[in-house]
Design an enzyme around this catalytic site. Sequence first.
Site, PDB file in Angstrom:
ATOM      1  N   ASP B  89       0.869  -1.167   0.000  1.00 35.63           N
ATOM      2  CA  ASP B  89       0.000   0.000   0.000  1.00 35.63           C
ATOM      3  C   ASP B  89       0.912   1.225   0.000  1.00 35.63           C
ATOM      4  O   ASP B  89       2.040   1.183   0.492  1.00 35.63           O
ATOM      5  CB  ASP B  89      -0.902  -0.032   1.233  1.00 35.63           C
ATOM      6  CG  ASP B  89      -2.161   0.800   1.043  1.00 35.63           C
ATOM      7  OD1 ASP B  89      -2.257   1.503   0.019  1.00 35.63           O
ATOM      8  OD2 ASP B  89      -3.033   0.745   1.910  1.00 35.63           O
ATOM      9  N   ASP B 297      -8.237  -7.267   0.901  1.00 37.52           N
ATOM     10  CA  ASP B 297      -7.362  -7.419   2.064  1.00 37.52           C
ATOM     11  C   ASP B 297      -8.094  -6.854   3.256  1.00 37.52           C
ATOM     12  O   ASP B 297      -8.958  -5.986   3.095  1.00 37.52           O
ATOM     13  CB  ASP B 297      -6.065  -6.627   1.900  1.00 37.52           C
ATOM     14  CG  ASP B 297      -6.285  -5.147   2.143  1.00 37.52           C
ATOM     15  OD1 ASP B 297      -6.828  -4.490   1.254  1.00 37.52           O
ATOM     16  OD2 ASP B 297      -5.956  -4.666   3.246  1.00 37.52           O
ATOM     17  N   CYS B 335     -12.732 -27.666   9.412  1.00 34.94           N
ATOM     18  CA  CYS B 335     -11.495 -26.988   9.031  1.00 34.94           C
ATOM     19  C   CYS B 335     -10.321 -27.953   9.154  1.00 34.94           C
ATOM     20  O   CYS B 335     -10.238 -28.727  10.106  1.00 34.94           O
ATOM     21  CB  CYS B 335     -11.274 -25.775   9.933  1.00 34.94           C
ATOM     22  SG  CYS B 335      -9.739 -24.887   9.610  1.00 34.94           S
ATOM     23  N   CYS B 337      -7.081 -26.929   9.228  1.00 31.45           N
ATOM     24  CA  CYS B 337      -5.851 -26.221   9.600  1.00 31.45           C
ATOM     25  C   CYS B 337      -5.169 -26.911  10.764  1.00 31.45           C
ATOM     26  O   CYS B 337      -5.765 -27.726  11.473  1.00 31.45           O
ATOM     27  CB  CYS B 337      -6.125 -24.748   9.902  1.00 31.45           C
ATOM     28  SG  CYS B 337      -6.707 -24.400  11.571  1.00 31.45           S
ATOM     29  N   CYS B 340      -7.112 -26.663  14.142  1.00 30.95           N
ATOM     30  CA  CYS B 340      -8.306 -27.508  14.276  1.00 30.95           C
ATOM     31  C   CYS B 340      -7.942 -28.993  14.282  1.00 30.95           C
ATOM     32  O   CYS B 340      -8.668 -29.816  14.834  1.00 30.95           O
ATOM     33  CB  CYS B 340      -9.298 -27.189  13.169  1.00 30.95           C
ATOM     34  SG  CYS B 340     -10.019 -25.541  13.376  1.00 30.95           S
ATOM     35  N   HIS B 366      -5.793 -19.971  12.599  1.00 30.12           N
ATOM     36  CA  HIS B 366      -7.112 -20.483  12.204  1.00 30.12           C
ATOM     37  C   HIS B 366      -7.917 -19.459  11.410  1.00 30.12           C
ATOM     38  O   HIS B 366      -8.517 -19.788  10.385  1.00 30.12           O
ATOM     39  CB  HIS B 366      -7.946 -20.952  13.392  1.00 30.12           C
ATOM     40  CG  HIS B 366      -9.355 -21.216  12.962  1.00 30.12           C
ATOM     41  ND1 HIS B 366      -9.717 -22.353  12.279  1.00 30.12           N
ATOM     42  CD2 HIS B 366     -10.473 -20.427  12.987  1.00 30.12           C
ATOM     43  CE1 HIS B 366     -10.994 -22.276  11.934  1.00 30.12           C
ATOM     44  NE2 HIS B 366     -11.477 -21.108  12.351  1.00 30.12           N
TER      45      HIS B 366
END
Lengths: 419, 419
Positions: B89, B297, B335, B337, B340, B366
């Site tokens: 940015d 974003d 999930c 991940c 999890c 997560h």
Amino acid sequence: MFFEVTARADAARRGRINTPHGAVETPVFMPVGTQASVKGVPQEVLEELGAQILLGNTYHLYLRPGVETVRRLGGLHRFMSWRRALLTDSGGFQVWSLSQMRKLSEEGIEFRSHLDGSLHSFTPESATAAQIALGADIIMAFDECTEYPADRARARKSMELTVRWAERCKKRLQESMVDGRWSMGKAGALAHEVIGGDSTAIGHRPSTIDDSQALFGIVQGGMYPDLRKECAERLVELDLPGYAIGGLSVGEPRELTRDIVAATLQHLPAGKPRYLMGVGTPEEIVEYAALGVDMMDCVHPTRAARHGLLFTSEGKVNIKGARYAEDEGPLDPNCGCRVCARYSRAYLRHLFAASELLAQVLNTVHNLAYYLDTMGRVRHSIELGGFTSFLSGLRSRSLNSPAHTQREDPTKAPPGRKA
Amino acid sequence: MFFEVTARADAARRGRINTPHGAVETPVFMPVGTQASVKGVPQEVLEELGAQILLGNTYHLYLRPGVETVRRLGGLHRFMSWRRALLTDSGGFQVWSLSQMRKLSEEGIEFRSHLDGSLHSFTPESATAAQIALGADIIMAFDECTEYPADRARARKSMELTVRWAERCKKRLQESMVDGRWSMGKAGALAHEVIGGDSTAIGHRPSTIDDSQALFGIVQGGMYPDLRKECAERLVELDLPGYAIGGLSVGEPRELTRDIVAATLQHLPAGKPRYLMGVGTPEEIVEYAALGVDMMDCVHPTRAARHGLLFTSEGKVNIKGARYAEDEGPLDPNCGCRVCARYSRAYLRHLFAASELLAQVLNTVHNLAYYLDTMGRVRHSIELGGFTSFLSGLRSRSLNSPAHTQREDPTKAPPGRKA
């Protein structure tokens, strides 16, 4: 629990503690996970680093999330998803460190929570019961840590209380067994289904006392070698599966620590693990292993990491130093940890200077890698019979390293048991 | 940079942005790494999560560690050891958010550092030069974010300044090239050696403008659709490789955000990526993808995670709730991940309640997994032509979920671009 010594180099021992959650190769450094977490490091990363056994603290877990909660959730292993060995400290040292907030009697210690000031008490029986419920593989006797300095009369009185309390801890542990099995509700119920020392099943309790939670006694006696000897001998009479040396790293000079460790070790049985509580620097843990210590723990690597003090094969690095701002090299060129494999000193310096959360995470991972790798090299050296030359190499490097001698430890607290 | 649209479902587009650091599959959610770090998450974990492109902030990196430092260290990719795509940015929004500490003129913005109050200034030229030195694959025009509310005259004036500044940014970027190559010192020197869009070499600069840093324009115009249209049309005349919608999530009602997004998108070229800055909740990012946004974003997933607000397929979970104290289930049963897969809600709740560093780490991992997986499902649905049913399923789940409707967002700040 079963302990075997597999090699020796002078006083140093190479051994193995077989726990219900796998073998622990000794000498071992145990990362401190006070509140069921090694600060900032996920358990899968601790596994990757080769951590074999973690420390939890009964005092903290008793207050939060509560011992009954952990028990209902299947014990500490399952609660924190850690399949390898665990040791819990009894809470004696933590309560002792509350100083202004405690009241001691023969029965136990009344104390106020550091969280909300609420009134609680620990007795040898309740601290042992709490540790049974938490379910760590190794549990510690509830002791009174003698302050420093303490005169002989005070140190004797405190030591004798610790011995009487150790007896009560042992009695309480024995009473918790029914027909050689733990009687502790949900976690205990699993004992009948899962047998064996290397199982990954969580919360299981083995079927015999040798395979179950092992209670270690803690030798006190202040800075008086004869009191240390007497304490050791009286605890050895209790025939506990292991012994710890407590009451050190409480403000005394480091040479005195070393003298008391050496004086105490000779009175501990050769066939049982010896645990020196709350030490030390990377140099110190090697020195203590040389004296014959099998187990050590310390908050130093993790706490120092959060303050930007990093240990490397080239000496200490205070990562906030401007000299690292454009240093493209790895933190430690001789380290294979995930931090040294990927990130530069310049990046680590930036993360620390910018107060980024990731600084604490990466710094901690590296410092633990350094401690665990150091102890791995100690074990290897003892096996190969080269421990003496390993030691002298370490001493000369430590003396010659400019990184080591020119910088101050930025952490305010000295290395020690976690309060 | 080269963009291609590979599939459509009504207004939604499935595409691919080919950058010098690999392909970015769109619609894409970009985790925010303001200070060259996504708070608490190591880059290897971001890779594991499937993050394709990260955001950095010129304002923050300019102040610390300094643009010249990053340039000397080979650019932002190499500095932070991130081999995939990066976007920076411009600093316009960050300087704007300093409010009391800035002074605006045609030339640029004078501002005081939020760190030490020191005086600095950004112009379209200097902000572009800074981004050239940082070396991100996509860089943003230096814009003036219009405050909310703003009357039409104010919004027009601000929008026109943003257009003039975009022209100056484009000119500055063109001037930085010599014979079609970047002229930027160390990082630039690598351009002559490494060519190709998928190289893992760090700090390389490609040989043609199409493969080099892509400057995106930012559409402003407040909450006035006709000003948005005019701004879009004037920026499109500059023939930039991509366009962003800025000046939203600045306090306006969410329906208005949606209306302005829809009104603006229709004036942006179909063959170029469209980036909506600083949004949003999981539901919102799906909605905006449905409108035809390609890139988004937001700090929401990472900031909310640090406050204990977790997103799951069953709705929002405020992990500090006592209801989770003995909940042995995974945070999100749907999930995959690493959080999890291993830890229980009870453990995550304990970590958060005990203010453990690991809470922030695991919660962030997560939440990012949830956002990235959500966008992955959006891409898959567009490819399969089932995006409409995906959307309606999402809407009904979102409305029916008790976890979603009964809890408040504990984060104080609304979702938005990182200030």
